[in-house]
Design a protein around this motif. Structure first.
Motif, PDB file in Angstrom:
ATOM      1  N   ILE A  74     -80.089 -76.519-163.510  1.00  0.00           N
ATOM      2  CA  ILE A  74     -79.844 -75.240-164.194  1.00  0.00           C
ATOM      3  C   ILE A  74     -78.407 -74.764-163.963  1.00  0.00           C
ATOM      4  O   ILE A  74     -77.883 -74.867-162.858  1.00  0.00           O
ATOM      5  CB  ILE A  74     -80.820 -74.171-163.655  1.00  0.00           C
ATOM      6  N   ILE A  75     -77.805 -74.228-165.034  1.00  0.00           N
ATOM      7  CA  ILE A  75     -76.533 -73.499-164.881  1.00  0.00           C
ATOM      8  C   ILE A  75     -76.870 -72.031-165.040  1.00  0.00           C
ATOM      9  O   ILE A  75     -77.315 -71.607-166.107  1.00  0.00           O
ATOM     10  CB  ILE A  75     -75.527 -73.836-166.000  1.00  0.00           C
ATOM     11  N   PHE A  76     -76.676 -71.264-163.998  1.00  0.00           N
ATOM     12  CA  PHE A  76     -76.834 -69.812-164.111  1.00  0.00           C
ATOM     13  C   PHE A  76     -75.493 -69.230-164.535  1.00  0.00           C
ATOM     14  O   PHE A  76     -74.485 -69.441-163.859  1.00  0.00           O
ATOM     15  CB  PHE A  76     -77.244 -69.192-162.769  1.00  0.00           C
ATOM     16  N   ASP A  77     -75.490 -68.513-165.640  1.00  0.00           N
ATOM     17  CA  ASP A  77     -74.261 -67.915-166.187  1.00  0.00           C
ATOM     18  C   ASP A  77     -74.435 -66.399-166.148  1.00  0.00           C
ATOM     19  O   ASP A  77     -75.285 -65.850-166.848  1.00  0.00           O
ATOM     20  CB  ASP A  77     -74.078 -68.474-167.611  1.00  0.00           C
ATOM     21  N   GLY A  78     -73.661 -65.750-165.276  1.00  0.00           N
ATOM     22  CA  GLY A  78     -73.762 -64.288-165.173  1.00  0.00           C
ATOM     23  C   GLY A  78     -74.847 -63.844-164.221  1.00  0.00           C
ATOM     24  O   GLY A  78     -75.252 -62.686-164.226  1.00  0.00           O
ATOM     25  N   ALA A 102     -73.573 -75.770-156.375  1.00  0.00           N
ATOM     26  CA  ALA A 102     -72.216 -75.216-156.259  1.00  0.00           C
ATOM     27  C   ALA A 102     -72.171 -73.841-156.908  1.00  0.00           C
ATOM     28  O   ALA A 102     -72.918 -73.568-157.844  1.00  0.00           O
ATOM     29  CB  ALA A 102     -71.213 -76.128-156.966  1.00  0.00           C
ATOM     30  N   VAL A 103     -71.300 -73.002-156.366  1.00  0.00           N
ATOM     31  CA  VAL A 103     -71.051 -71.689-156.972  1.00  0.00           C
ATOM     32  C   VAL A 103     -69.609 -71.730-157.469  1.00  0.00           C
ATOM     33  O   VAL A 103     -68.678 -71.846-156.683  1.00  0.00           O
ATOM     34  CB  VAL A 103     -71.228 -70.555-155.944  1.00  0.00           C
ATOM     35  N   ILE A 104     -69.450 -71.698-158.779  1.00  0.00           N
ATOM     36  CA  ILE A 104     -68.111 -71.864-159.358  1.00  0.00           C
ATOM     37  C   ILE A 104     -67.630 -70.547-159.944  1.00  0.00           C
ATOM     38  O   ILE A 104     -68.273 -69.980-160.834  1.00  0.00           O
ATOM     39  CB  ILE A 104     -68.117 -72.976-160.429  1.00  0.00           C
ATOM     40  N   MET A 105     -66.514 -70.073-159.425  1.00  0.00           N
ATOM     41  CA  MET A 105     -65.889 -68.845-159.921  1.00  0.00           C
ATOM     42  C   MET A 105     -64.777 -69.236-160.888  1.00  0.00           C
ATOM     43  O   MET A 105     -63.854 -69.959-160.517  1.00  0.00           O
ATOM     44  CB  MET A 105     -65.307 -68.066-158.742  1.00  0.00           C
ATOM     45  N   ILE A 106     -64.863 -68.788-162.136  1.00  0.00           N
ATOM     46  CA  ILE A 106     -63.763 -68.988-163.088  1.00  0.00           C
ATOM     47  C   ILE A 106     -62.880 -67.754-162.983  1.00  0.00           C
ATOM     48  O   ILE A 106     -63.285 -66.648-163.337  1.00  0.00           O
ATOM     49  CB  ILE A 106     -64.287 -69.170-164.526  1.00  0.00           C
ATOM     50  N   ASP A 107     -61.705 -67.969-162.453  1.00  0.00           N
ATOM     51  CA  ASP A 107     -60.820 -66.854-162.129  1.00  0.00           C
ATOM     52  C   ASP A 107     -59.851 -66.599-163.288  1.00  0.00           C
ATOM     53  O   ASP A 107     -59.153 -67.506-163.716  1.00  0.00           O
ATOM     54  CB  ASP A 107     -60.054 -67.248-160.847  1.00  0.00           C
ATOM     55  N   LEU A 108     -59.842 -65.366-163.802  1.00  0.00           N
ATOM     56  CA  LEU A 108     -58.962 -65.034-164.935  1.00  0.00           C
ATOM     57  C   LEU A 108     -58.238 -63.723-164.641  1.00  0.00           C
ATOM     58  O   LEU A 108     -58.892 -62.748-164.240  1.00  0.00           O
ATOM     59  CB  LEU A 108     -59.809 -64.879-166.217  1.00  0.00           C
ATOM     60  N   PRO A 109     -56.893 -63.668-164.854  1.00  0.00           N
ATOM     61  CA  PRO A 109     -56.197 -62.393-164.649  1.00  0.00           C
ATOM     62  C   PRO A 109     -56.765 -61.326-165.585  1.00  0.00           C
ATOM     63  O   PRO A 109     -57.031 -61.618-166.755  1.00  0.00           O
ATOM     64  CB  PRO A 109     -54.739 -62.714-165.015  1.00  0.00           C
ATOM     65  N   GLU A 110     -56.927 -60.134-165.066  1.00  0.00           N
ATOM     66  CA  GLU A 110     -57.566 -59.087-165.877  1.00  0.00           C
ATOM     67  C   GLU A 110     -56.746 -58.711-167.102  1.00  0.00           C
ATOM     68  O   GLU A 110     -57.292 -58.230-168.089  1.00  0.00           O
ATOM     69  CB  GLU A 110     -57.858 -57.869-165.006  1.00  0.00           C
ATOM     70  N   SER A 111     -55.426 -58.967-167.042  1.00  0.00           N
ATOM     71  CA  SER A 111     -54.586 -58.652-168.207  1.00  0.00           C
ATOM     72  C   SER A 111     -55.012 -59.466-169.432  1.00  0.00           C
ATOM     73  O   SER A 111     -54.738 -59.091-170.572  1.00  0.00           O
ATOM     74  CB  SER A 111     -53.117 -58.937-167.871  1.00  0.00           C
ATOM     75  N   SER A 180     -71.376 -69.054-147.281  1.00  0.00           N
ATOM     76  CA  SER A 180     -72.325 -70.177-147.271  1.00  0.00           C
ATOM     77  C   SER A 180     -71.622 -71.518-147.504  1.00  0.00           C
ATOM     78  O   SER A 180     -72.231 -72.575-147.376  1.00  0.00           O
ATOM     79  CB  SER A 180     -73.401 -69.960-148.342  1.00  0.00           C
ATOM     80  N   GLY A 181     -70.331 -71.478-147.892  1.00  0.00           N
ATOM     81  CA  GLY A 181     -69.562 -72.713-148.035  1.00  0.00           C
ATOM     82  C   GLY A 181     -69.733 -73.407-149.373  1.00  0.00           C
ATOM     83  O   GLY A 181     -69.159 -74.468-149.608  1.00  0.00           O
ATOM     84  N   SER A 182     -70.523 -72.825-150.300  1.00  0.00           N
ATOM     85  CA  SER A 182     -70.769 -73.504-151.585  1.00  0.00           C
ATOM     86  C   SER A 182     -69.847 -72.985-152.689  1.00  0.00           C
ATOM     87  O   SER A 182     -69.984 -73.356-153.846  1.00  0.00           O
ATOM     88  CB  SER A 182     -72.229 -73.303-152.001  1.00  0.00           C
ATOM     89  N   TYR A 183     -68.885 -72.132-152.324  1.00  0.00           N
ATOM     90  CA  TYR A 183     -68.080 -71.409-153.311  1.00  0.00           C
ATOM     91  C   TYR A 183     -66.773 -72.132-153.639  1.00  0.00           C
ATOM     92  O   TYR A 183     -66.054 -72.553-152.739  1.00  0.00           O
ATOM     93  CB  TYR A 183     -67.779 -70.027-152.725  1.00  0.00           C
ATOM     94  N   VAL A 184     -66.466 -72.286-154.943  1.00  0.00           N
ATOM     95  CA  VAL A 184     -65.206 -72.923-155.365  1.00  0.00           C
ATOM     96  C   VAL A 184     -64.578 -72.077-156.477  1.00  0.00           C
ATOM     97  O   VAL A 184     -65.287 -71.606-157.369  1.00  0.00           O
ATOM     98  CB  VAL A 184     -65.456 -74.344-155.933  1.00  0.00           C
ATOM     99  N   GLU A 185     -63.253 -71.930-156.431  1.00  0.00           N
ATOM    100  CA  GLU A 185     -62.563 -71.161-157.465  1.00  0.00           C
ATOM    101  C   GLU A 185     -61.805 -72.083-158.412  1.00  0.00           C
ATOM    102  O   GLU A 185     -61.151 -73.023-157.962  1.00  0.00           O
ATOM    103  CB  GLU A 185     -61.572 -70.197-156.799  1.00  0.00           C
ATOM    104  N   ILE A 186     -61.890 -71.795-159.715  1.00  0.00           N
ATOM    105  CA  ILE A 186     -61.204 -72.584-160.744  1.00  0.00           C
ATOM    106  C   ILE A 186     -60.274 -71.634-161.494  1.00  0.00           C
ATOM    107  O   ILE A 186     -60.656 -70.498-161.778  1.00  0.00           O
ATOM    108  CB  ILE A 186     -62.255 -73.132-161.761  1.00  0.00           C
ATOM    109  N   ASN A 187     -59.085 -72.116-161.844  1.00  0.00           N
ATOM    110  CA  ASN A 187     -58.167 -71.291-162.629  1.00  0.00           C
ATOM    111  C   ASN A 187     -58.656 -71.235-164.086  1.00  0.00           C
ATOM    112  O   ASN A 187     -58.633 -72.246-164.790  1.00  0.00           O
ATOM    113  CB  ASN A 187     -56.755 -71.902-162.541  1.00  0.00           C
ATOM    114  N   LYS A 205     -67.439 -83.907-156.667  1.00  0.00           N
ATOM    115  CA  LYS A 205     -67.280 -83.904-155.199  1.00  0.00           C
ATOM    116  C   LYS A 205     -68.549 -83.447-154.492  1.00  0.00           C
ATOM    117  O   LYS A 205     -68.855 -83.922-153.411  1.00  0.00           O
ATOM    118  CB  LYS A 205     -66.125 -82.973-154.806  1.00  0.00           C
ATOM    119  N   VAL A 206     -69.291 -82.498-155.080  1.00  0.00           N
ATOM    120  CA  VAL A 206     -70.451 -81.969-154.366  1.00  0.00           C
ATOM    121  C   VAL A 206     -71.725 -82.781-154.601  1.00  0.00           C
ATOM    122  O   VAL A 206     -72.692 -82.612-153.891  1.00  0.00           O
ATOM    123  CB  VAL A 206     -70.749 -80.482-154.725  1.00  0.00           C
TER     124      VAL A 206
END
Ligand code: AP5
Ligand code: MG
Length: 207
Positions: A74-78, A102-111, A180-187, A205-206
Motif C-alpha cells: 500500500i502507498i498511503f498518500d496524505g 518507508a516514510v517518504i517526505m516530498i519536500d517542496l519550497p512553500e513559494s 523510528s529511522g524509516s524517514y527519508v526526504e526527497i527534493n 535501498k530499503v
C-alpha cells in the motif's frame, strides 16, 4: 508525506502503476464520500472545503476497512497527517501483521505551492492529476475524456490555510518518523520524472 501540492498524488500514481501497489489517498477517499451525497459526505465537505482536517477517529475508521480489503503493498498518500494518526497506523499495522517499509517526505519550497495548485485540474472520471497552462481552457481529460474539475479547497486563501494546518498538525509527524529511522526526504522541486527516480532509489535501498 508532503505539503499541499508537493506531488504526493502524482508520484503515488506512478508508483502504483510501476510496482502494482494499492494507492490510498485519504483526500480522494474523503472526496469520494462527498461525491456519494451521503450525510457523512455532507459533514466531511464542510470540513475539507475549508482546508481543515477531518477528526482522527473518523479518518482511521474509514481507512481500516480499505486496508483490510487488500493484500497488496500500500502507498498511503496524505496519511498519517497527525501524530495520533501515526500511532493509530502503527497499531493497525501490528493488528494486521503488516509493516511500514518507508516514510517518504516530498519536500517542496512553500513559494512553489500556490502556483502549482493554481495550475492543477483533476479528472472526475479516472482521477488523473493534470498540470494545465494558466489561461488555457482545459475541460476534458486527455487520458479518458472525462470532465476536469478544480478542487473547492484549491483557492489561494484555502491553500494558505492548508499550509498552516500542515505546519501545526502534520509536521510533528515528521519528527515521529525521524525517531523510528524509516524517514527519508526527497527534493520535490525537480521534474516529476526525477522525483520518481529518487523515490525508486530509496525503495531499492530499503527492500
Ligand atoms: P489531500 O487531497 O491529501 O490534499 P493535500 O495534502 O493538500 O495535497 P494535494 O492533493 O493538494 O497535493 P499533492 O501533494 O497530492 O500534489 P499533486 O500530485 O496533486 O487532502 C485534502 C483535504 O482532505 C485535507 O486538507 C483535509 O481536509 C482532508 N484530509 C486528507 N487526508 C486527511 C487525513 N489523513 N486526516 C484528516 N483529514 C485529511 O500535484 C499538485 C500539482 O503540481 C499538480 O498540478 C501536478 O501536476 C503538479 N506537479 C506535481 N509534481 C510536480 C513536479 N515535480 N513539478 C511540477 N509540477 C508538479
Ligand atoms: Mg493529492
Amino acid at each position: 508525506m508532503g505539503c499541499p501540492g508537493a506531488g504526493k498524488g502524482t508520484q503515488s500514481a506512478k508508483l502504483q502503476d510501476t510496482f502494482h501497489l494499492k494507492h490510498i489517498s485519504t483526500g480522494d477517499v474523503l472526496r469520494a464520500e462527498i461525491a456519494s451525497g451521503s450525510d457523512l459526505g455532507k459533514r466531511i465537505a464542510g470540513i475539507i472545503d475549508k482546508g481543515n482536517l477531518v477528526p482522527d477517529e473518523l479518518m482511521i475508521s474509514m481507512l481500516e476497512n480499505i486496508v483490510k480489503a487488500t493484500d497488496k503493498g500500500i502507498i498511503f498518500d496524505g496519511f498519517p497527517r497527525t501524530v495520533a494518526q501515526a500511532e493509530a497506523l502503527d497499531a493497525m499495522m501490528k493488528r494486521l501483521e503488516r509493516s511500514i517499509t518507508a516514510v517518504i517526505m516530498i519536500d517542496l519550497p512553500e513559494s512553489e505551492v500556490v502556483n502549482r495548485i493554481a495550475s492543477r485540474r483533476q479528472c472526475g472520471k479516472c482521477g488523473a492529476i493534470l498540470h494545465i497552462t494558466p489561461g488555457t481552457p482545459a475541460n476534458k481529460c486527455p487520458v479518458c475524456g472525462g470532465e476536469l474539475y478544480t478542487r473547492p479547497d484549491d483557492t489561494p486563501e484555502r491553500v494558505k490555510h492548508r499550509l498552516e494546518v500542515y505546519h501545526t498538525d502534520t509536521l510533528p509527524v515528521k519528527t515521529y518518523y525521524q525517531r523510528s529511522g524509516s524517514y527519508v526526504e526527497i527534493n520535490g522541486d525537480q521534474t516529476p520524472e526525477k522525483v520518481f527516480e529518487d523515490i525508486v532509489n530509496v525503495l531499492k535501498k530499503v527492500k
